[in-house]
Scaffold this active site. Sequence first.
Site, PDB file in Angstrom:
ATOM      1  N   HIS A   1       0.812  -1.220   0.000  1.00 43.04           N
ATOM      2  CA  HIS A   1       0.000   0.000   0.000  1.00 43.04           C
ATOM      3  C   HIS A   1       0.842   1.265   0.000  1.00 43.04           C
ATOM      4  O   HIS A   1       0.359   2.332  -0.358  1.00 43.04           O
ATOM      5  CB  HIS A   1      -0.968   0.010   1.190  1.00 43.04           C
ATOM      6  CG  HIS A   1      -0.349   0.328   2.500  1.00 43.04           C
ATOM      7  ND1 HIS A   1       0.092  -0.642   3.372  1.00 43.04           N
ATOM      8  CD2 HIS A   1      -0.089   1.508   3.107  1.00 43.04           C
ATOM      9  CE1 HIS A   1       0.592  -0.061   4.447  1.00 43.04           C
ATOM     10  NE2 HIS A   1       0.503   1.239   4.310  1.00 43.04           N
TER      11      HIS A   1
ATOM     12  N   ASP B   1       0.301  -7.693   1.332  1.00 52.05           N
ATOM     13  CA  ASP B   1       0.642  -6.277   1.446  1.00 52.05           C
ATOM     14  C   ASP B   1       2.155  -6.077   1.475  1.00 52.05           C
ATOM     15  O   ASP B   1       2.683  -5.347   2.309  1.00 52.05           O
ATOM     16  CB  ASP B   1      -0.003  -5.647   2.685  1.00 52.05           C
ATOM     17  CG  ASP B   1       0.108  -4.120   2.673  1.00 52.05           C
ATOM     18  OD1 ASP B   1       0.155  -3.541   1.582  1.00 52.05           O
ATOM     19  OD2 ASP B   1       0.169  -3.523   3.762  1.00 52.05           O
TER      20      ASP B   1
ATOM     21  N   GLY C   1       3.242   6.224   8.238  1.00 50.33           N
ATOM     22  CA  GLY C   1       4.605   6.500   7.790  1.00 50.33           C
ATOM     23  C   GLY C   1       5.564   5.408   8.193  1.00 50.33           C
ATOM     24  O   GLY C   1       6.610   5.227   7.568  1.00 50.33           O
ATOM     25  N   ASN C   2       5.243   4.670   9.274  1.00 54.32           N
ATOM     26  CA  ASN C   2       6.033   3.495   9.644  1.00 54.32           C
ATOM     27  C   ASN C   2       5.778   2.330   8.696  1.00 54.32           C
ATOM     28  O   ASN C   2       6.552   1.367   8.666  1.00 54.32           O
ATOM     29  CB  ASN C   2       5.693   3.024  11.061  1.00 54.32           C
ATOM     30  CG  ASN C   2       6.453   3.759  12.139  1.00 54.32           C
ATOM     31  OD1 ASN C   2       5.864   4.324  13.044  1.00 54.32           O
ATOM     32  ND2 ASN C   2       7.781   3.751  12.053  1.00 54.32           N
ATOM     33  N   SER C   3       4.700   2.405   7.927  1.00 53.67           N
ATOM     34  CA  SER C   3       4.328   1.307   7.024  1.00 53.67           C
ATOM     35  C   SER C   3       5.518   0.821   6.221  1.00 53.67           C
ATOM     36  O   SER C   3       6.196   1.599   5.553  1.00 53.67           O
ATOM     37  CB  SER C   3       3.265   1.778   6.038  1.00 53.67           C
ATOM     38  OG  SER C   3       2.143   2.283   6.694  1.00 53.67           O
TER      39      SER C   3
ATOM     40  N   GLY D   1     -11.854 -20.288  -2.988  1.00 51.21           N
ATOM     41  CA  GLY D   1     -12.968 -19.960  -3.854  1.00 51.21           C
ATOM     42  C   GLY D   1     -14.254 -19.656  -3.119  1.00 51.21           C
ATOM     43  O   GLY D   1     -15.343 -20.036  -3.568  1.00 51.21           O
TER      44      GLY D   1
END
Length: 352
Positions: free
Chosen positions: A94, A124, A199-201, A257
């Site tokens: 992200h 992610d 911001g740490n992401s 599924g």
Amino acid sequence: MPRTCTFLPALVCAVLLGVTGCTATGGDDADAPAQVQGGTDSGGGTTGSGTGQDLGIPEIVEAVQPSVVTIFTGEGLGSGVIYTEDGLILTNEHVIRGNEDVEVAFADGQRVSGTVEAADTVTDLALVQAERTDLPAATFRSDLPRIGDLTVVIGSPLGFENTATSGIVSGLHREIPGSAATSQSLVDLIQTDAAISPGNSGGAVVNGQGEIMGISEAYIPPSQGAVALGFAIPAAIATEVAEELRADGTADHAFMGLVPGPITPEIAAQLDLGDTRGAVVLSVSQGGPADDAGIRPGDIITKIGDQEIATAEDLLSALRQYDPGQTVPVEIQRGADTQSVDVTLADRPPEP
């Protein structure tokens, strides 16, 4: 203006760095730790940042900070960890979502251009190639930490580059309630009370030996009544996905599924269920593994293999243990009947 965090509904009670595209503005044996070096350049290996010895927090920061970067996009910024000495950076998907080109800032103040090489929305995670070499690749620990172990978070919270916070490992195998409806990345996480902010992401969650134990992923804000609740993707998952992305640009994930959901009191009453444990099947993909096994919408999944399923997030976490092509027994409840069916998992189809 750069993006800021948004909130999910009260059921989730979290600002999810791995769901909202949230970016900021402007261990078992300490004496013999299991380590995974960041992938190496074809020209040779890396020394990494891990020491194998317990360090004080200042020494941890000094050792690891050169391996943590800030990633700038047109929408904001996030953090990343140097994965190879030839400039490959591991971060959250992200952080770079919607971008092919980014800017990478290093701890020594140098900024260079970067190109998004590959990304995986399921976990992610993403890889960025920075135009710089001879870099200090981080060392990743391949086994899980222990609850109570020291954690140091390094990244760029709210745009403050090269910031460190500290705490302990508060829990393991955590799932954020309600996240199954929006993201599959928020299961099987490490919980820490070290401060994690926008911001740490994509930044580093480090143990007492200077090894990366996790990649910063999410936090629950104080406005939701939380006190220091942060979450990280375990290093073993991050490195496994990174190696798959390096190999061919994609990561393999077992696909059942179906769309799982929580069993609300209303659903429990409608289906005449005794409790709300399990994951209700909201829909089934025609011709998919669940459909072929005879699973129908309205069925309640209570067990996959040997793992009890109490929530929809449990189901997603359980699938992480399997590979496409494996056949797994799935226990379902349909009305008053309980039965077991064999589901042959497929590879997750690409995002549309």
